[in-house]
Design an enzyme around this catalytic site. Structure first.
Site, PDB file in Angstrom:
ATOM      1  N   ASP A  85       1.077  11.987 -45.050  1.00  0.00           N
ATOM      2  CA  ASP A  85       1.501  11.084 -46.111  1.00  0.00           C
ATOM      3  C   ASP A  85       0.463   9.970 -46.186  1.00  0.00           C
ATOM      4  O   ASP A  85      -0.317   9.756 -45.252  1.00  0.00           O
ATOM      5  CB  ASP A  85       2.906  10.546 -45.823  1.00  0.00           C
ATOM      6  CG  ASP A  85       3.610  10.086 -47.096  1.00  0.00           C
ATOM      7  OD1 ASP A  85       2.935   9.827 -48.107  1.00  0.00           O
ATOM      8  OD2 ASP A  85       4.851   9.991 -47.078  1.00  0.00           O
ATOM      9  N   TRP A  86       0.474   9.229 -47.271  1.00  0.00           N
ATOM     10  CA  TRP A  86      -0.593   8.268 -47.539  1.00  0.00           C
ATOM     11  C   TRP A  86      -0.550   7.139 -46.512  1.00  0.00           C
ATOM     12  O   TRP A  86       0.422   6.385 -46.446  1.00  0.00           O
ATOM     13  CB  TRP A  86      -0.474   7.771 -48.968  1.00  0.00           C
ATOM     14  CG  TRP A  86      -1.242   8.598 -49.957  1.00  0.00           C
ATOM     15  CD1 TRP A  86      -2.091   8.120 -50.919  1.00  0.00           C
ATOM     16  CD2 TRP A  86      -1.269  10.033 -50.102  1.00  0.00           C
ATOM     17  NE1 TRP A  86      -2.647   9.162 -51.635  1.00  0.00           N
ATOM     18  CE2 TRP A  86      -2.167  10.346 -51.157  1.00  0.00           C
ATOM     19  CE3 TRP A  86      -0.644  11.085 -49.433  1.00  0.00           C
ATOM     20  CZ2 TRP A  86      -2.439  11.647 -51.550  1.00  0.00           C
ATOM     21  CZ3 TRP A  86      -0.914  12.396 -49.823  1.00  0.00           C
ATOM     22  CH2 TRP A  86      -1.797  12.667 -50.865  1.00  0.00           C
TER      23      TRP A  86
END
Length: 856
Positions: A298-299
């Protein structure tokens, strides 16, 4: 509660039960139930996961074989720098998509475009806003699951996206207030598993890669990335049985369906970050489930360089440690790690093979479009900077390609079929001949700033057709309930008035009284919103603070029902809300849950209200009488000082209806419940036994880890070429010095670092008993069909309608739920006619997880 669901409960022959042979206890297991997994479950605070190394290398299992052969040939040609480029994002706002890795210009391999969301293409124009996951799940329709996936995949493809960041089965919905529950499908693992599998198949049939997320235990927004006084993310503490029988179940279905990618989550699992947890990534995902694609962060979900690589991470997004920081755990640091041996070349090769194999697996080569990607996530202006943060290369960046096709009609059908009729005292369907119709509530009307007027839908103004956060898309338009109902009423030559101010009590009362006097209909619209934690709406930090209706919806309903004896309540909500204050009110003649419907909201609800579509949707969660009825709650306050908050999943598998059954809590509306404008009867229940071979634990060994190509040890080969002027904050694979120590900038370089010895073992590895050497998804004997259940379903009413027979089983063990959903179907049956419900039962459906044996 089971009988109240109005669904099918099948009894099976006792001879079905099989006991797995004893196996070797899980090494270093710290699970509280490790001595007797069938009589104890639920995690304890401070839970830890056992280490698992090396990271399994993909072998091209099942229908991945051809893609792996192509990927091996491609990766064998790459230099070390090109391999690092494949695995590392170029940084936030470095290219046009929310995530891009580095390109390989020498071989014509472009940067891959990673783009949200699980309900449409985010941050661009001329795309569709599809119903949310929770809405499509409420259709209980496999064909619609697939159709929505295919339509979304087609739009991503035609915008030039390579990886759609969806679908979602994490969160699964452990607690009803969870902010992102609406992005997923249901707290039931079987419903979520079937929905995610069909969605993955649909997306990838369109020629792009799906990224199933968020892996795993990501069940709340609070503390997902720490907090003001907390540096570490929350730890979801989950025991082994619960992991397998609940949270991992739908991910297994996604892997078996061929998902190209899996996104690891922000949280920790058993006090190890998801993107560097060797147990969840190496052992469960890549070994036990045989996942052949790549794991993406995920970012900003990466917290280490070498450790995350050895623990099974394959791609980091968006590449920089902090947005636009210009620093990266990988990039040049990955180049250094391979050169100094802290990451073996075969591990980097495996990362690349997994990424490239996924590209070939969905046939991205044959599904390219001109100017891809033909949009920019950072602006909708036609011209702008190709590299947005660096403000470099001014050119045309948006081509405004309309990719919607005929999807609006599908969206309208999906939203209508995902609508659940909860109560009907004969008020519905409306005839269209009502002398006066009144529409009440802001949820019926426009957002005063426009449907996209709040960034990432971060407000609750007007009708709720989408939650907030990165799981959104821009509306091409939004048909509101008020305009659609008005069009219907006017087409019949009747009158309609509205009060859309939720607090205009005097005007509400006056209109409601007039409508009651002429035997008209009052339709009240209310909602409850939620979303991702980086946006706060009305003091809700992503997660809902409570389960009440927003905008004082209870007061709105109370005011209208005080004067109108025919009040129809329509709820647009992200999950269950408390309806105990008014659902039994005799003036509330009908209640509808219209879910999160997307762009065709008004048309879909009008189809239901006026009988153009007979409601057939069913609840995908339980409606309790109080917040405490659910047994689980979110962690809203830190509970571990300045350390990582500890959220113990002590309830085990007992969430939603499983909890209600366990404690004898009577729900207001049951999971799986939903009314129709017709009635159905069941008969002729039959159980057919199938002959299947006995379950056999998988044995044998993998091949050795392949090493593809060679790596030069001349550090001068890895310096930035003279003909390249680096972009600001852009992540490159190049070194800035021929000295690895100097290039790293680490004063402790070469000392005080130890890594698990097993992480470097490239020799053949044993298959897990629960794993597979044939195809992804785990031991293939789990999917043997042991029984087929059939029943006759008859439409005993006067209009055609859809019924959703549901098959529940009682496994009967001391730690099992009273019943668990195992299969379902949606059947359209004409008035007076009958249809046949058919449901297979697999060995997996009847199995428990044995922690000591590490097998089903």
């Amino acid at each position: 509660m089971t009988l109240m669901r109005g669904v099918l409960l099948a009894a099976l022959p006792l001879a079905l039960a099989q006991v797995n042979p004893p196996g070797t206890p899980f090494p270093n297991s710290t699970y509280p139930n490790s001595t007797d997994p069938l009589t104890d479950s639920g995690a304890q605070s401070g839970e830890t996961s056992p280490p698992s190394y090396p990271s399994p290398w993909g072998e091209g299992l099942g229908d991945w074989e051809a893609a792996y052969a192509q990927a091996h040939a491609f990766v064998s040609q790459l230099t070390l720098l090109e391999k690092v480029n494949l695995t590392t994002g170029v940084g936030w706002e470095g290219e046009k998509c929310v995530g891009n890795n580095g390109a390989i210009p020498r071989l014509g391999f472009k940067s891959l475009c990673m783009q949200d969301s699980p309900l449409g293409v985010r941050d661009t124009d001329f795309v569709s806003a599809f119903p949310a996951g929770v809405t499509i799940a409420a259709t209980w329709d496999r064909q619609l699951f697939y159709q929505r996936g295919y339509d979304m995949g087609s739009e991503h493809r035609d915008k030039g996206v390579d990886v759609q960041l969806g679908p979602v089965v994490g969160p699964i919905g452990r607690s009803p207030e969870g902010g992102r529950n609406w992005e997923g499908f249901s707290p039931d693992p079987v419903l979520s598993g079937i929905a995610v599998a069909q969605t993955v198949k649909g997306i990838q049939a369109a020629g792009i890669m799906s990224c199933t997320k968020h892996y795993i235990g990501y069940e709340q927004e609070h503390f997902r990335q720490g907090g003001p006084t907390i540096s570490d993310s929350i730890s979801s503490n989950i025991d082994d049985v619960t992991m397998h029988e609940l949270y991992l179940w739908p991910f297994a279905d996604a892997v078996r369906a061929g998902t190209a990618s899996v996104m690891c989550s922000y949280n920790q699992i058993n006090n190890s970050y998801a993107c560097q947890n060797s147990w969840t990534q190496n052992y469960l995902l890549k070994n036990e489930l045989g996942f052949q694609g790549f794991v993406m962060t995920d970012w900003s979900g990466q917290h280490s360089g070498v450790s995350s690589a050895l623990a099974g991470l394959d791609m980091t997004m968006p590449g920089d440690i902090g947005f636009d920081s210009g620093t990266s755990f990988w990039g040049p640091n990955l180049t250094i790690a391979v050169l100094n041996g802290t990451i073996p070349q075969w591990r980097l090769d495996d990362m690349c093979v997994r990424i490239v194999a996924a590209w070939y697996y969905v046939d991205r080569e044959a599904n390219q479009v001109e100017n891809a990607p033909n949009f920019s996530s950072w602006t909708e202006d036609t011209f702008g900077y190709l590299h947005y943060y660096a403000s470099e290369d001014y050119t045309q960046i948006n081509y405004h390609v309309d990719v919607r096709g005929d999807h609006a009609a599908n969206i309208r059908t999906q939203a209508a079929k995902g609508t659940v009729l909860l109560k009907n005292n004969g008020a519905l369907p409306l005839t269209g001949k009502e002398k006066l119709t009144g529409v009440f509530g802001s949820d019926a009307s426009e957002n005063q700033y426009g449907p996209n007027g709040c960034s990432d839908r971060g407000c609750d103004n007007g009708t709720l057709a989408m939650g907030w956060g990165s799981g959104t898309a821009n509306f091409p338009y939004l048909v509101t309930p008020l305009e659609a109902i008005k069009a219907e009423v006017l087409s019949n030559g009747k009158s309609i008035e509205s009060v859309i101010d939720d607090y205009a009590y005097a005007q509400q009362n006056a209109l409601a009284r007039r409508i009651s006097d002429v035997a008209g209909a009052c339709i009240v619209f209310v909602n409850a919103d939620a979303g991702e934690g980086y946006i706060i709406v009305d003091d809700n930090e992503g997660d809902r603070n409570n389960l009440t209706l927003w905008h004082n919806g209870d007061d709105l309903i109370r005011n209208v029902t005080s004067f109108c004896n025919n009040t129809i309540v329509v709820m647009h909500t992200v999950g269950p809300v408390l309806v105990d204050a008014w659902y039994e009110n005799e003036n509330v003649t009908a209640i509808i849950w219209a879910a999160i419907p997307g762009q065709e909201s008004g048309n879909a609800i009008t189809d239901i209200l006026y009988g153009k579509v007979n409601p057939g949707g069913k609840n995908v969660f339980t409606w309790g009488a109080s917040r405490g009825a659910y047994g689980t709650d979110l962690l809203y306050e830190p509970n571990n000082g300045a350390g990582a908050p500890q959220e113990d999943f002590a309830e085990g598998i007992f969430i939603d209806y499983r909890h209600f059954d366990r404690v004898g809590e009577t729900p207001i509306y049951e999971f799986g419940f939903g009314l129709s404008y017709t009635t159905f009867a069941y008969s002729n229940l039959q159980v057919q036994t199938h002959s299947a071979p006995a379950y056999t634990p998988t044995t044998g060994q993998t091949g050795s880890a392949p090493v593809l190509g060679s790596v030069s040890n001349n550090t001068a080969d890895y310096l930035l070429p003279d003909d390249i002027t680096p972009l600001v904050a852009y992540i490159y694979p190049y070194l800035n010095s021929t000295s690895l120590a100097a290039s790293s900038g680490d004063p402790q370089y070469g000392i005080n670092y130890t890594f698990p010895a097993g992480a470097y073992d490239s020799s053949p590895q044993p298959f897990l008993a629960a794993g597979s050497k044939v195809a992804p998804g785990g031991n293939q004997a789990l999917y043997d069909i042991l029984f087929t259940v059939t029943a006759t379903v008859t439409n005993t009413g006067g209009v055609a309608g859809d019924e959703v027979p549901q098959l529940y089983l009682s496994l009967g063990g001391p730690n099992d739920a009273k019943v668990v959903l195992r299969n379902f179907d949606r059947i359209t049956i004409a008035a007076g006619a009958s249809g046949t419900f058919t449901a297979d039962i697999t060995r997996r459906d009847l199995s428990n997880w044995d922690t000591d044996a590490q097998d089903w």
